[in-house]
Design an enzyme around this catalytic site. Sequence first.
Site, PDB file in Angstrom:
ATOM      1  N   ARG A  40      16.417 -40.136  21.582  1.00 48.85           N
ATOM      2  CA  ARG A  40      17.271 -39.673  22.689  1.00 48.85           C
ATOM      3  C   ARG A  40      18.367 -40.681  23.003  1.00 48.85           C
ATOM      4  NH1 ARG A  40      12.708 -36.364  26.331  1.00 48.85           N
ATOM      5  NH2 ARG A  40      12.602 -34.688  24.783  1.00 48.85           N
ATOM      6  N   TYR A  54      19.763 -30.918  20.346  1.00 52.41           N
ATOM      7  CA  TYR A  54      18.553 -31.447  19.705  1.00 52.41           C
ATOM      8  C   TYR A  54      17.938 -32.640  20.444  1.00 52.41           C
ATOM      9  CZ  TYR A  54      21.547 -34.459  16.550  1.00 52.41           C
ATOM     10  OH  TYR A  54      22.423 -35.345  15.997  1.00 52.41           O
ATOM     11  N   GLU A  55      16.757 -33.008  20.024  1.00 51.94           N
ATOM     12  CA  GLU A  55      15.951 -34.033  20.726  1.00 51.94           C
ATOM     13  C   GLU A  55      15.696 -33.651  22.184  1.00 51.94           C
ATOM     14  OE1 GLU A  55      14.650 -35.872  18.773  1.00 51.94           O
ATOM     15  OE2 GLU A  55      16.062 -35.931  17.104  1.00 51.94           O
ATOM     16  N   GLY A  56      15.479 -32.375  22.432  1.00 51.06           N
ATOM     17  CA  GLY A  56      15.324 -31.894  23.810  1.00 51.06           C
ATOM     18  C   GLY A  56      16.673 -31.480  24.337  1.00 51.06           C
ATOM     19  N   GLN A 111      16.280 -32.481  29.309  1.00 56.28           N
ATOM     20  CA  GLN A 111      16.525 -33.840  29.803  1.00 56.28           C
ATOM     21  C   GLN A 111      16.587 -33.849  31.328  1.00 56.28           C
ATOM     22  OE1 GLN A 111      16.459 -36.268  27.546  1.00 56.28           O
ATOM     23  NE2 GLN A 111      16.344 -34.708  25.943  1.00 56.28           N
TER      24      GLN A 111
END
Lengths: 594, 594
Positions: free
Chosen positions: B296, B440-442, B447
Amino acid sequence: MGQYTAPLRDMQFVLHELLDVENELKALPRHADIDADTINQVLKEAGKFCSEVVFPLNQVGDQEGCRYHDGVVKAPTGFKEAYQQYVDAGWPALACDPDHGGQGLPVLVNNALYEMLNSANQAWTMYPGLSHGAYECLHAHGTPAQKAVYLPKIVSGEWTGTMCLTEPHCGTDLGILRSKAEPNDDGSYAITGTKIFISAGEHDLAANIIHLVLARLPDAPPGTKGISLFIVPKFIPDEHGAPGQRNGIRCGSIEHKMGIHGNATCVMNLDGARGWLVGEPNKGLNAMFVMMNAARLGVGMQGLGLTEVAYQNSLAYAKDRLQMRSLTGPKAPDKPADPIIVHPDVRRMLLTQKAYLEAGRAFSYWTALQIDRELSHTDESVRKEAADLVALLTPVIKAFLTDNAFTSTNLAMQVYGGHGYIAEWGMEQYVRDARINMIYEGTNTIQSLDLLGRKVLGDMGAKLKKFGKMVQDFVEQEGVKEEMQEFVNPLADIGDKVQKLTMEIGMKAMGNQDEAGAAAVDYLRVVGHLVFAYFWARMARIALDKQGSGDPFYTSKLATARFYFAKLLPETAYHIRAARAGSKTLMDLEADLF
Amino acid sequence: MGQYTAPLRDMQFVLHELLDVENELKALPRHADIDADTINQVLKEAGKFCSEVVFPLNQVGDQEGCRYHDGVVKAPTGFKEAYQQYVDAGWPALACDPDHGGQGLPVLVNNALYEMLNSANQAWTMYPGLSHGAYECLHAHGTPAQKAVYLPKIVSGEWTGTMCLTEPHCGTDLGILRSKAEPNDDGSYAITGTKIFISAGEHDLAANIIHLVLARLPDAPPGTKGISLFIVPKFIPDEHGAPGQRNGIRCGSIEHKMGIHGNATCVMNLDGARGWLVGEPNKGLNAMFVMMNAARLGVGMQGLGLTEVAYQNSLAYAKDRLQMRSLTGPKAPDKPADPIIVHPDVRRMLLTQKAYLEAGRAFSYWTALQIDRELSHTDESVRKEAADLVALLTPVIKAFLTDNAFTSTNLAMQVYGGHGYIAEWGMEQYVRDARINMIYEGTNTIQSLDLLGRKVLGDMGAKLKKFGKMVQDFVEQEGVKEEMQEFVNPLADIGDKVQKLTMEIGMKAMGNQDEAGAAAVDYLRVVGHLVFAYFWARMARIALDKQGSGDPFYTSKLATARFYFAKLLPETAYHIRAARAGSKTLMDLEADLF
């Protein structure tokens, strides 16, 4: 992949319940016979054509793009055939003058057609769209002989049109354009120069392409007052009006671009191409502005169309995709997870699209109706009033609707998560296609300068006051009713704030013109929200009146109105502050120190 | 096309003048010997490598994309060779543990390296970037034997790594993942399942690829508490540690996507692939979170890197492109028009990028320093404090920096007008590449829920108060100085507002969890601005102190700070209102009525 169904119910709501167009058109002799059923029938047929013929070509057009070889451009697979069906069905003639083969329907019906075409396939729609712009320009400024030769072919769709303005060194700044027009002995001109970014400049859809080209006469004064407009056909019509000799205007290459791959963006080289003057010498920009204003409204409809189709798809996905449980407990306990539409932020993303979409439709259809009134109302003062409102709001339609469309298509894509980024699902194409609408036909910054500088400050706020009067009348009429407080109070508030902000900027700009330039983009967003708040309040009024009918359409409309006032209108709090912050922090830093 | 030069001056300003890293590192025994000159030298070399080797492959990578044939993926022309140079120069080892062949430099130096790599070529950078994530995960959770086999190869860059989380039916919702791990007799597991969206899942850059795969053991409880993490190498290391037997994990296809074309996004099919458990059974998500948190922050650096390169190019264009005259009279009367940097709105577009960029750099470098303190400060309370701040702000780095990067790259593209939409100029690629970082990555919604739900409300605001204390200390120290009023007053104001808003949402969320979900995205933007206002005020302090030095860098810094407070911070007025508007207008409408 994906889906598109014409949103006929909401279109009918806007046309008949909000705008009462059947009655409005009775005051326009040219359209007095058209009833609501006829309009509905036309839109239903158009919707079918868009869903079944044009939409299936959207993704293939994006993937294939246009192919260029040695001056010849091929549109993607199926584009030519779909265009032929469009011509055969008579759609190009819909809103054209019956004197030239048109069907004479109001602009507002054509506008609704274009919303649907753009939902189905923006890149394809630009071919007929630019033709219609050329039609409007020639209809307004062509000689009778020019009209006789060109208009029937453009109206029928046999020939298409373009507008050739931009050159490598000038886009916004047409005053420095260089293309030259030298008089020939026969009354025509020999035109030489290079034009870039010419949408639909070359293709295989039609037998001829009629270019409207800006160039300078030999004795032209410098700047924008020395620009003339010329008809430059790809094939010069012979004595029977058929495409004859090939003219010296050729496509040198096509651009590879972010989106609208299915539309050919051409470099056009003119090498002594024969052209014929349209309108007065050196008054070319005035004539072209007819086409540009139509085009700006058209770009707004591109934004609206993309917003609709992206919304439809993201909504379907949000109901279908199962992921996580609702924060307040499972809503679909029989399934492995809840559909993502249970999550508040997914709803925010959907409702933002819906609120922008439906207000944009109300606003743009209303504006189209004003154009019909401007063109053919019997009362000159009504025509003048309508013309003023259209002039004022054209830059708002163009910029506000296309900015919102970029926001909306991005939200639609975001609803899909990772799948939104994958080409196969089709959502990222909407984002890429939507992006051009903020740039061409005058960037959105240029629109904001047109609104604030020319349309508002240019007449000391007179046109703005006309819109303000409509808002004020509505506020006075509805403000006394308790059930309307939640809509009327914020509407009245933003109306007051726009008035105050306009005066403040006007005062500051008198001392320093950069103050207008610094505030313009923020100002346009505030005005756009005033317009949207007005239409949402009017739509809420109707929904309140009819919510007892049992039709859940009105429940949805009312909920969307409430969402708009709670979650989107507050954006004005930001832009009013930013606009008031003035130009100093923008202008202080020397260019070398950036 | 285009240009990239490492912004060494501003990086040095942040590292040495703002953060005083040389002194900070002295408190960390592991890095106590590193001086400012060493850091500068490393960054200079890294910048050269990025400009000369990685950047020239950015556009070709986008145009060519990756090629898939029968399980084999070829990265674009030049990617493999550049990666070999990267390995030969030792860059993968920069911030790795010397026990496994690393150079042991602080995280913050690696972070600066990654900013530059991402400016030069995000798609290429994802290959080493994911490897570094795998390194961190194995370093934290691997057994000594696993570390001995895998870490030296990953540290050297000979082998790369991936994280395999997502499956077709689950991305955000890992609790429903289905991949299975059956125990083999030899202590390994046979893993079967399908993973999608696996970045760098297959390629030709390295001799082996080490996949970190989430799957379920046979007796695993349902949901996120039944997920385990496995090492699944493409080639199983033989007894000499060399790539041996081909494992049953294969790439089934690669995705066609909006951007990052140069990075292979793979469908990975596992058919009884041999894997080895990392960490405890059923605790896989905990172990993977090490990698995800690093990722992140890495995504934030992708956003920052793209912002820098897009800004550099749009600035150069704005100084070069001649179009229109300044509203206050010609500024380049000897030329046919003025450079567009004279226009207020072009300056707004440039300064917005610059202000987001420089605050993002300050914020992310400061966060990287906190990670170094968390990892190796001698005082446990300092480690704890740093860990809390990193946990709190990781979602802000990820979401705020990538949202700002999308805004910024779009503005950079808009400065180019129509040319921005043309692929050749390279600007539209930055927009397309930047778009994935919000997903991506959440997703950025995830977030915001992490920030508000877990990090802020989850500990009753304790971590937030730690950041608030820093702000308050600065306000108290500087608030008494007249020249700082213009910065300290709005900083104190937004600090108070965040505190109040947090309490309001917390109260409401106790009654209805959807209130947190409805406010989270707006809340994150407000917190992001609090952080940026804090760093801009601190940077303004330094610039005020040094503006007498004659170095125009400080004039520029001060002007950018003023722009930030005047034009960008006011966005909070919108988001505070939207956050306070609550969940009702989002949740009232039934899903069927959308």
